[in-house]
Scaffold this motif. Structure first.
Motif, mmCIF file in Angstrom:
data_model
loop_
_atom_site.group_PDB
_atom_site.id
_atom_site.type_symbol
_atom_site.label_atom_id
_atom_site.label_comp_id
_atom_site.label_asym_id
_atom_site.label_seq_id
_atom_site.Cartn_x
_atom_site.Cartn_y
_atom_site.Cartn_z
ATOM 1 N N ASP A 79 32.030 61.235 56.428
ATOM 2 C CA ASP A 79 32.200 62.113 57.585
ATOM 3 C C ASP A 79 33.636 62.626 57.660
ATOM 4 O O ASP A 79 33.886 63.795 57.959
ATOM 5 N N LEU A 99 34.082 65.256 54.927
ATOM 6 C CA LEU A 99 33.459 66.507 55.351
ATOM 7 C C LEU A 99 34.303 67.207 56.416
ATOM 8 O O LEU A 99 34.426 68.433 56.421
ATOM 9 N N LYS A 134 35.829 70.906 56.204
ATOM 10 C CA LYS A 134 35.647 71.906 57.269
ATOM 11 C C LYS A 134 36.992 72.412 57.754
ATOM 12 O O LYS A 134 37.170 73.604 57.997
ATOM 13 N N TYR A 142 33.601 81.057 58.450
ATOM 14 C CA TYR A 142 32.559 80.707 59.413
ATOM 15 C C TYR A 142 32.115 81.945 60.181
ATOM 16 O O TYR A 142 32.835 82.937 60.277
ATOM 17 N N HIS A 145 39.291 69.690 63.076
ATOM 18 C CA HIS A 145 38.444 68.987 62.117
ATOM 19 C C HIS A 145 39.267 68.284 61.039
ATOM 20 O O HIS A 145 38.914 67.180 60.610
ATOM 21 N N ASN A 193 31.834 68.308 67.198
ATOM 22 C CA ASN A 193 30.796 68.986 66.425
ATOM 23 C C ASN A 193 29.742 69.623 67.318
ATOM 24 O O ASN A 193 29.146 70.632 66.955
ATOM 25 N N THR A 240 28.639 76.613 62.717
ATOM 26 C CA THR A 240 27.827 76.133 61.593
ATOM 27 C C THR A 240 26.763 75.183 62.144
ATOM 28 O O THR A 240 26.942 73.972 62.139
ATOM 29 N N ILE A 276 23.682 73.999 61.254
ATOM 30 C CA ILE A 276 23.037 72.949 60.456
ATOM 31 C C ILE A 276 24.041 71.855 60.110
ATOM 32 O O ILE A 276 23.754 70.662 60.250
ATOM 33 N N TRP A 277 25.213 72.249 59.671
ATOM 34 C CA TRP A 277 26.242 71.283 59.306
ATOM 35 C C TRP A 277 26.649 70.450 60.524
ATOM 36 O O TRP A 277 26.832 69.240 60.432
ATOM 37 N N VAL A 299 23.817 67.909 61.330
ATOM 38 C CA VAL A 299 23.828 66.794 60.381
ATOM 39 C C VAL A 299 24.970 65.832 60.721
ATOM 40 O O VAL A 299 24.787 64.604 60.733
ATOM 41 N N THR A 300 26.134 66.363 61.022
ATOM 42 C CA THR A 300 27.274 65.517 61.377
ATOM 43 C C THR A 300 27.013 64.761 62.671
ATOM 44 O O THR A 300 27.359 63.580 62.784
#
Length: 149
Positions: A42, A45, A49, A60, A79, A115, A122, A124-125, A128-129
């Protein structure tokens, strides 16, 4: 098999087994180890980001009329900083540091909120996070065993 003790008066919780020694379940213990690795992932990622947001403003999607609209570069710094700190805390959890669970829970909560606010950029990202963060919070909060040193 141990018999559960009688519930205390006025308690709505089921009684704990008589031999409850305060040690968490193997699932929670394994979950904590997995949470440490997920914190590292995490964090990485988050760094990716962050670097992408800082490097260029058109990576983005452009967002119009959003309450939490910041410059993409500002989101990139948020981030990036959270990602670096999450990597550090994830390493602490894997090393068995006693401070790492509480700090990890607090920082992952902040990452989850960041997030959630990042969703329009974003989706979807971010989702997921958020899912990863929810698992990490669960794992860190349910493991009551002593850290292995």
């Amino acid at each position: 098999m141990s018999q559960p003790t009688a519930p205390t008066p006025g308690s709505s919780r089921p009684a704990a087994p008589a031999t409850d020694d305060g040690v968490g379940t193997p699932w929670a213990g394994g979950g904590t180890l997995f949470a440490g690795f997920l914190l590292l992932v995490d964090g990485v990622l988050g760094v990716i980001k962050g670097v992408a947001g800082i490097a260029t403003n058109d990576v983005y999607a452009a967002v119009n009329d959003y309450v939490f609209k910041f410059n993409v570069t500002a989101w990139g710094w948020i981030h990036l900083i959270l990602g670096v700190v999450l990597i550090f805390v994830g390493w602490g959890i894997l090393k068995g540091a006693t401070w790492a669970r509480a700090v990890g829970t607090a920082l992952v909560s902040l990452n989850l909120i960041a997030n959630f606010m990042w969703l329009p950029y974003t989706p979807i990202w971010a989702i997921v996070t958020i899912a990863i963060d929810v698992f990490i919070i669960w794992a860190l909060c349910t493991d009551r065993s002593e850290p292995v040193v």
